[in-house]
Every structure is written in C-alpha cells, then in structure tokens.
Design a protein around this motif. Sequence first.
Motif, PDB file in Angstrom:
ATOM      1  N   TYR A 416       0.919  -1.316  -0.117  1.00 52.63           N
ATOM      2  CA  TYR A 416       0.096  -0.074  -0.043  1.00 52.63           C
ATOM      3  C   TYR A 416       1.026   1.125  -0.072  1.00 52.63           C
ATOM      4  O   TYR A 416       0.591   2.178  -0.736  1.00 52.63           O
ATOM      5  N   GLU A 417       1.897   1.172   0.891  1.00 53.66           N
ATOM      6  CA  GLU A 417       2.914   2.310   0.744  1.00 53.66           C
ATOM      7  C   GLU A 417       3.366   2.412  -0.633  1.00 53.66           C
ATOM      8  O   GLU A 417       3.924   3.488  -0.824  1.00 53.66           O
ATOM      9  N   GLN A 418       3.871   1.340  -1.304  1.00 54.20           N
ATOM     10  CA  GLN A 418       4.282   1.299  -2.660  1.00 54.20           C
ATOM     11  C   GLN A 418       3.484   2.004  -3.791  1.00 54.20           C
ATOM     12  O   GLN A 418       3.746   2.697  -4.499  1.00 54.20           O
ATOM     13  N   THR A 419       2.108   1.533  -3.713  1.00 57.86           N
ATOM     14  CA  THR A 419       1.131   1.575  -4.738  1.00 57.86           C
ATOM     15  C   THR A 419      -0.101   2.583  -4.492  1.00 57.86           C
ATOM     16  O   THR A 419      -0.368   3.362  -5.410  1.00 57.86           O
ATOM     17  N   TYR A 420      -0.243   2.998  -3.165  1.00 56.11           N
ATOM     18  CA  TYR A 420      -1.207   3.812  -2.812  1.00 56.11           C
ATOM     19  C   TYR A 420      -0.810   5.107  -1.861  1.00 56.11           C
ATOM     20  O   TYR A 420      -1.536   5.198  -0.839  1.00 56.11           O
ATOM     21  N   PRO A 421       0.361   5.521  -2.228  1.00 59.15           N
ATOM     22  CA  PRO A 421       0.618   6.542  -1.083  1.00 59.15           C
ATOM     23  C   PRO A 421       0.044   7.809  -1.041  1.00 59.15           C
ATOM     24  O   PRO A 421      -0.558   8.339  -2.197  1.00 59.15           O
ATOM     25  N   LEU A 422      -0.280   8.539  -0.103  1.00 56.53           N
ATOM     26  CA  LEU A 422      -0.821   9.650   0.185  1.00 56.53           C
ATOM     27  C   LEU A 422      -0.028  10.939  -0.302  1.00 56.53           C
ATOM     28  O   LEU A 422       1.065  11.048   0.027  1.00 56.53           O
ATOM     29  N   GLY A 423      -0.604  11.596  -1.169  1.00 59.78           N
ATOM     30  CA  GLY A 423       0.206  12.869  -1.302  1.00 59.78           C
ATOM     31  C   GLY A 423       0.073  13.843  -0.490  1.00 59.78           C
ATOM     32  O   GLY A 423      -0.476  13.691   0.544  1.00 59.78           O
ATOM     33  N   GLY A 424       0.742  15.165  -0.448  1.00 61.32           N
ATOM     34  CA  GLY A 424       1.038  16.065   0.404  1.00 61.32           C
ATOM     35  C   GLY A 424      -0.149  17.065   0.032  1.00 61.32           C
ATOM     36  O   GLY A 424      -0.836  17.141  -0.430  1.00 61.32           O
ATOM     37  N   GLY A 425       0.110  18.206   1.483  1.00 63.99           N
ATOM     38  CA  GLY A 425      -0.773  19.211   1.038  1.00 63.99           C
ATOM     39  C   GLY A 425      -1.617  19.602   2.028  1.00 63.99           C
ATOM     40  O   GLY A 425      -1.754  18.686   2.979  1.00 63.99           O
ATOM     41  N   PRO A 426      -2.352  20.749   1.996  1.00 64.81           N
ATOM     42  CA  PRO A 426      -3.420  21.060   3.022  1.00 64.81           C
ATOM     43  C   PRO A 426      -4.874  20.194   2.723  1.00 64.81           C
ATOM     44  O   PRO A 426      -6.017  20.493   3.605  1.00 64.81           O
ATOM     45  N   THR A 427      -5.201  19.416   1.744  1.00 69.40           N
ATOM     46  CA  THR A 427      -6.238  18.703   1.499  1.00 69.40           C
ATOM     47  C   THR A 427      -6.465  17.850   2.628  1.00 69.40           C
ATOM     48  O   THR A 427      -5.759  17.098   3.147  1.00 69.40           O
ATOM     49  N   PRO A 428      -8.013  18.102   3.095  1.00 71.23           N
ATOM     50  CA  PRO A 428      -8.204  17.197   4.324  1.00 71.23           C
ATOM     51  C   PRO A 428      -8.471  15.792   3.918  1.00 71.23           C
ATOM     52  O   PRO A 428      -9.162  15.474   2.923  1.00 71.23           O
ATOM     53  N   VAL A 429      -8.045  15.119   5.098  1.00 77.37           N
ATOM     54  CA  VAL A 429      -8.361  13.456   4.856  1.00 77.37           C
ATOM     55  C   VAL A 429      -8.890  12.943   6.025  1.00 77.37           C
ATOM     56  O   VAL A 429      -8.827  13.732   7.170  1.00 77.37           O
ATOM     57  N   LEU A 430      -9.411  11.826   6.018  1.00 79.18           N
ATOM     58  CA  LEU A 430      -9.871  11.169   7.341  1.00 79.18           C
ATOM     59  C   LEU A 430      -8.670  10.034   7.626  1.00 79.18           C
ATOM     60  O   LEU A 430      -8.389   9.234   6.641  1.00 79.18           O
ATOM     61  N   LEU A 431      -8.040  10.303   8.644  1.00 69.96           N
ATOM     62  CA  LEU A 431      -7.003   9.624   9.171  1.00 69.96           C
ATOM     63  C   LEU A 431      -7.352   8.595  10.358  1.00 69.96           C
ATOM     64  O   LEU A 431      -8.094   8.898  11.266  1.00 69.96           O
ATOM     65  N   VAL A 432      -7.191   7.225   9.844  1.00 71.04           N
ATOM     66  CA  VAL A 432      -7.808   6.108  10.810  1.00 71.04           C
ATOM     67  C   VAL A 432      -6.437   5.554  11.461  1.00 71.04           C
ATOM     68  O   VAL A 432      -5.582   5.049  10.870  1.00 71.04           O
ATOM     69  N   ALA A 433      -6.660   5.604  12.864  1.00 68.65           N
ATOM     70  CA  ALA A 433      -5.476   5.154  13.698  1.00 68.65           C
ATOM     71  C   ALA A 433      -5.788   4.894  14.978  1.00 68.65           C
ATOM     72  O   ALA A 433      -7.007   5.041  15.330  1.00 68.65           O
ATOM     73  N   GLY A 434      -4.935   4.518  15.771  1.00 70.12           N
ATOM     74  CA  GLY A 434      -5.152   3.799  17.033  1.00 70.12           C
ATOM     75  C   GLY A 434      -4.818   4.906  18.051  1.00 70.12           C
ATOM     76  O   GLY A 434      -5.535   4.838  19.242  1.00 70.12           O
ATOM     77  N   THR A 435      -3.954   5.839  17.674  1.00 66.12           N
ATOM     78  CA  THR A 435      -3.661   6.796  18.640  1.00 66.12           C
ATOM     79  C   THR A 435      -3.574   8.296  17.870  1.00 66.12           C
ATOM     80  O   THR A 435      -3.388   8.322  16.403  1.00 66.12           O
ATOM     81  N   ALA A 436      -3.954   9.317  18.655  1.00 70.26           N
ATOM     82  CA  ALA A 436      -4.015  10.626  17.821  1.00 70.26           C
ATOM     83  C   ALA A 436      -2.690  11.190  17.490  1.00 70.26           C
ATOM     84  O   ALA A 436      -1.610  11.108  18.009  1.00 70.26           O
ATOM     85  N   PRO A 437      -2.760  11.780  16.110  1.00 73.25           N
ATOM     86  CA  PRO A 437      -1.532  12.125  15.491  1.00 73.25           C
ATOM     87  C   PRO A 437      -1.232  13.623  16.144  1.00 73.25           C
ATOM     88  O   PRO A 437      -1.958  14.204  16.794  1.00 73.25           O
ATOM     89  N   ARG A 438      -0.020  13.840  16.391  1.00 77.11           N
ATOM     90  CA  ARG A 438       0.486  15.123  17.075  1.00 77.11           C
ATOM     91  C   ARG A 438       0.007  16.240  16.667  1.00 77.11           C
ATOM     92  O   ARG A 438      -0.264  17.372  17.385  1.00 77.11           O
ATOM     93  N   CYS A 439      -0.181  16.255  15.267  1.00 78.22           N
ATOM     94  CA  CYS A 439      -0.451  17.580  14.669  1.00 78.22           C
ATOM     95  C   CYS A 439      -2.148  17.720  14.561  1.00 78.22           C
ATOM     96  O   CYS A 439      -2.503  18.645  13.945  1.00 78.22           O
ATOM     97  N   ALA A 440      -2.956  16.863  15.051  1.00 73.69           N
ATOM     98  CA  ALA A 440      -4.167  17.086  14.899  1.00 73.69           C
ATOM     99  C   ALA A 440      -4.903  18.132  15.974  1.00 73.69           C
ATOM    100  O   ALA A 440      -4.364  18.131  17.160  1.00 73.69           O
ATOM    101  N   ALA A 441      -5.423  18.864  15.481  1.00 70.05           N
ATOM    102  CA  ALA A 441      -5.799  20.120  16.223  1.00 70.05           C
ATOM    103  C   ALA A 441      -7.319  19.723  16.915  1.00 70.05           C
ATOM    104  O   ALA A 441      -7.756  20.538  17.968  1.00 70.05           O
ATOM    105  N   GLU A 442      -8.202  18.864  16.338  1.00 70.89           N
ATOM    106  CA  GLU A 442      -9.319  18.625  17.244  1.00 70.89           C
ATOM    107  C   GLU A 442      -9.504  17.094  17.408  1.00 70.89           C
ATOM    108  O   GLU A 442      -8.717  16.266  17.114  1.00 70.89           O
TER     109      GLU A 442
END
Length: 474
Positions: A416-442
Amino acid sequence: MARGWLGPAAAVVAAVTAARIAALAFDRTDLFVDESQYWLWGQQLDLGYYSKPPLIAWVIRGVTELFGSDAPLVVRLPGAILHGITALILGAVAARLLDARAAVWTAVTYLTLPMAALGSLLISTDTVMAPFFAGAVLIYLRAVDTGRAGAAALAGVLAGLAVLAKYAGVYFLIGAGLAATFVPMARLSLRGWLILLAAFAATVLPNLMWNLANQLATLEHTMDNVGWVRGEGRAGLNPAGLAEFLLAQFAVAGPVVFAAMLWGYARPVAPGLKALALLSAPPLVIVCVQALLDKAYANWAVAAYFAGTVLAVAVLGARAPRLLPVSLAINGAISVLLPLCIVLAPWPAVNGEPLLARYLGRADLSRQIIAAAERQGLSTVAARDRDILAELLYTGRASGLAFAAPAPAGRPRNYYEQTYPLGGGPTPVLLVAGTAPRCAAEPPVARFATAAGAYSGRSIAAWRVTADCANAAP
C-alpha cells in the motif's frame, strides 16, 4: 501405471469439493487481509507484486471475470477446486509408483489433510502452487520413465508455474536434483535436464524481469521475513521455535500422515520411495533451519506434503495399513469441522473469543470508516495499518472514496505504501489510527466499535486532518 483408481478417486474428490463449495456459499467470515490484497492485485494485472509472485492475482481475476462477481464466495472458489485437482494428480503419482489401492488412498488422504481442508475454504499462494508443484512431480517421473523431451519441458513449465504462485515452488528443483543424485531410477538424461531447466527459466523469466525493474521488491520483502539474512534475527539459536514449528506440522498434515512421512524419510524401502523422500524433504529441512535461526510459520513447509503424502500412504500401506483409516478418521473430522465453523461463525468461541476471530469484524469496521468519511464529506481515507487498508479497498470498492497509506519516509514497507501513497498538501483527509496524531488540532470525529472479531480490544478512531499531517503521523 496402475489402472482402475481414477473413477473411485474422482467420485470422492467431486463430492468433497462440492460440499466445500456449498459451505462457502453460506460462509459468514470476511476475507482475511491477504485474501483482500490478492483480490486487489488482480484489479491491476502485472508480472509481479510487492510481496508475492503474480499467479494468485491472475487466478482471482480470472474467476471473478468468469462469474462477474467479486463476492467472497467467488474470490475463494478456486481453493476447493485446486486442492481437488491436486489430490487427483497425487493419486496419479501413487498409481505410477505403487498400485491402484494406494492411488485412491493418496487422493483421499491429501484431500482431507488439514492444510487442504483449510486451503479449500480460503485462497492462498500455497493453494495456487499445489496443483503445479504436484504436476511437476508427476510429469518429472514420466520424463524419467520415457525420456521424452516434451515431458521434460512440461515438467519445467509446471515447476515454473509453481514458482509464479509461490517462490517455494523452487523446492521442486532442489528435490529433483537430490533425487537424481542419489536414486538412479530418478535420473533424467543431460538433455532432459537442459530442456527442463530451459522451460523453467522461460516460465519464470517475466517475473524475474519485473523484479529487476522494481528494485527487487519481492526479494527485499522476502529478506525482511527472514530476519537472520539482514542480521535482525534472534541472538543465538531458537530451539523453542524449532520445536514449535515441528509440532505445528502434526496439525498441518495430521498426526498420522506427518509421522509416517518422517518414517519414510528415515526408512525408505523401494527406490521410488527414496525419490519421493528426497522430493519431499528439502522444504521441511530448510524451514527447520530457518525456525532454529529465527522463526518460521507453519505453512512455510507446505511444499513437503505433495510428494510427502504419497510417501506417507506408501509407508502406512506397507507397515501399518490399519492406520490408514485411523488417519482418515482424524483428518476427516477436521475436514468436517472447518466448514461448519465458517458457516456457524462466530460460533464456536473460546473464553468468549470466536475461534475464527481473525476472519470476523473486518468488513464491519470498513463500513463504519466509510460512513464516517461520508458524514465528513471527505473523499480520501488514510491508514497505516495494512489490515485496515486491505479491507477498505475491498469493501469500499464501489464507495467512490480513495484509500491511501501515508507516504513512507524511506523504502515502502508494504504494497500500500508502494502503490497507494498519500499525496501531501493541505487537502483534508480522514486518518484512521489507534492513537491521535500530534498534529491533530481537533478530537476524533469518530470512534469505531471493535468489540468482536479481528480488532477486538483495539481502540481505533478517525481524525479529520490535512494530508501533510497524516503523512507526519507515526
């Protein structure tokens, strides 16, 4: 070659295969992460993939195109059919080396091996490899008997197709080389060997070229799995791992079959049985070394049980014929219980945990995630967990959403990292994870129910973040 065995063997194989397909029609389990990934590969046909050779993807694509459906039943359908075909091929090996009775027993014994029973309800590279590896053994023996160039070439092609299903197919060449070295009756002429090897090379060449064009991606993944190759394995030997692996083999093949196969290694009687022992032993011996040096999964030695099943039946028939029906009763009971488990899931449960928990709850989590993305009006879902991504890409195939893995900092660690890497930028996405990313404001916009099944006990939530934030998340 013995005659009169094919009719009775084919009748049993057809009945058992039909019953297994019927069980799949009522299957209540979800595709496992590997099955979803193989289906996904089939949507983008290629000569190779990140972690495996390509044949399983081609097979799944072929059957889903044939039936016009991507349902789990159709994705898994080849399993039961391929193991049925393998059983008849091994029956033909026994008919060539032994007699008609042994041929019927071999076909029925293989069909009821726990590994064949489980492989008939799932789709895996072991299952796709099985008929080609078994076919290579049969046609190799025919080439030895007849000296015909066509038989040698076909044996090479079949061995190559086994490798295109799973790289463990190369064990055939090792075993055939050992058999030719130590058993005169198992020797091809030099011309026959050259033809076999040329046919093999021509068959696997496209995948080799793909690997060279893709930074040897599959080889790199294989070395990741074999920790001691990179110096990342255990410090010292791992006798407990070796013992665990060997004990697991009694479950893979059934206790009587595995014990008889080992006896056949130690005391092969006839030259034909010596050849079978040498064709069978390399996978088991090599994976035992791997288990001692680091770790090994139970299915890594599956290639031992093609010639090994014929050997085990020959040993039991000659030395303990009363154990043949005992073995059939033990393995047959397992072969009945496994289909019942997939039909009655989540029953049975042990201490409140479904026995098939790893095959449950995956599609439900994907549907929850897709619903959360739709509520947020987001078109992209990102996750680092390959289990979650594999199931999202399968269950969400008609959702209109894009699914991606946060871009890797270095070499991709999965498909998935090889074939479906997420592009960068300010575009909003839904991040699914077990812990909150440090950069999450909400706070998270959704928390998912994972009370039962594969994700039981895990806390999984979703955050609305930018693509840059998702890529920076650990």
